[in-house]
Design an enzyme around this catalytic site. Structure first.
Site, PDB file in Angstrom:
ATOM      1  N   GLN A  85       0.832  -1.197   0.000  1.00 14.40           N
ATOM      2  CA  GLN A  85       0.000   0.000   0.000  1.00 14.40           C
ATOM      3  C   GLN A  85       0.870   1.252   0.000  1.00 14.40           C
ATOM      4  O   GLN A  85       1.253   1.760   1.044  1.00 14.40           O
ATOM      5  CB  GLN A  85      -0.946   0.001   1.207  1.00 14.40           C
ATOM      6  CG  GLN A  85      -1.980   1.085   1.091  1.00 14.40           C
ATOM      7  CD  GLN A  85      -3.142   0.884   2.036  1.00 14.40           C
ATOM      8  OE1 GLN A  85      -3.297  -0.119   2.688  1.00 14.40           O
ATOM      9  NE2 GLN A  85      -3.974   1.894   2.105  1.00 14.40           N
ATOM     10  N   PHE A  86       1.170   1.749  -1.198  1.00 14.38           N
ATOM     11  CA  PHE A  86       2.016   2.936  -1.324  1.00 14.38           C
ATOM     12  C   PHE A  86       1.362   4.163  -0.700  1.00 14.38           C
ATOM     13  O   PHE A  86       2.047   5.103  -0.306  1.00 14.38           O
ATOM     14  CB  PHE A  86       2.380   3.199  -2.795  1.00 14.38           C
ATOM     15  CG  PHE A  86       1.295   3.835  -3.614  1.00 14.38           C
ATOM     16  CD1 PHE A  86       1.246   5.205  -3.766  1.00 14.38           C
ATOM     17  CD2 PHE A  86       0.317   3.052  -4.228  1.00 14.38           C
ATOM     18  CE1 PHE A  86       0.243   5.801  -4.523  1.00 14.38           C
ATOM     19  CE2 PHE A  86      -0.678   3.626  -4.979  1.00 14.38           C
ATOM     20  CZ  PHE A  86      -0.722   5.010  -5.131  1.00 14.38           C
ATOM     21  N   THR A  87       0.045   4.174  -0.570  1.00 11.53           N
ATOM     22  CA  THR A  87      -0.648   5.352  -0.034  1.00 11.53           C
ATOM     23  C   THR A  87      -0.325   5.591   1.444  1.00 11.53           C
ATOM     24  O   THR A  87      -0.639   6.659   1.969  1.00 11.53           O
ATOM     25  CB  THR A  87      -2.173   5.247  -0.223  1.00 11.53           C
ATOM     26  OG1 THR A  87      -2.655   4.092   0.458  1.00 11.53           O
ATOM     27  CG2 THR A  87      -2.538   5.189  -1.693  1.00 11.53           C
TER      28      THR A  87
END
Length: 150
Positions: free
Chosen positions: A78-80
């Site tokens: 999850q890059f967010t």
């Protein structure tokens, strides 16, 4: 490296309508990678998560670890998690690692957990995923790797 760790009674991840990863009692780990991360952060965070004592014993105290309850882990990239919302209304993701680097460390993180003889299920890096979970407690922890890992 940043992990959002949730104690769950069940969790799954779906891609294109198909469940690709599913666990019962254990941990859902949302994993974010930043530019300065390396295998040192992977090793530190995987061990930290494996050793967490966040499951209740017979007295209702958080004394048991994943191995004690024979739990599983579902890891979802999850890059967010590295979204910066300080300025403006749209997050900036410049602190998130580039996909090539992030995927390499995501795969290494999964490998490290498997080396501890833990059943590990995963999402699909870079895919549009739907994650379902039943948070137990709820217990949710955000763990950032320290800046100076030895």
């Amino acid at each position: 490296m940043r992990g959002v760790v949730q104690r769950v009674t069940k969790a799954s991840v779906t891609v294109d309508g198909e469940i690709i990863g599913k666990i019962e009692k254990g941990l859902l780990v949302l994993l974010g990678v930043t530019h300065s991360d390396s295998e040192k952060e992977v090793k530190w965070l995987s061990k930290k998560i494996k050793d967490l004592r966040i499951f209740e014993d017979e007295d209702g105290k958080m004394n048991l670890g994943l191995e004690d309850i024979k739990g599983d882990i579902l890891v979802v990239s999850q890059f967010t998690l590295y979204g910066d919302c300080i300025k403006g209304r749209r997050p900036s993701f410049i602190e998130a690692a580039k996909p090539e680097m992030a995927n390499k460390l995501y795969e290494k993180f999964i490998e490290e957990l498997k080396n501890y003889n833990i059943k590990v299920e995963t999402g699909e890096f870079g895919a549009d995923m739907k994650v379902e979970l039943l948070n137990d407690g709820p217990v949710t922890l955000v763990i950032d790797t320290p800046e100076n890992i030895k």
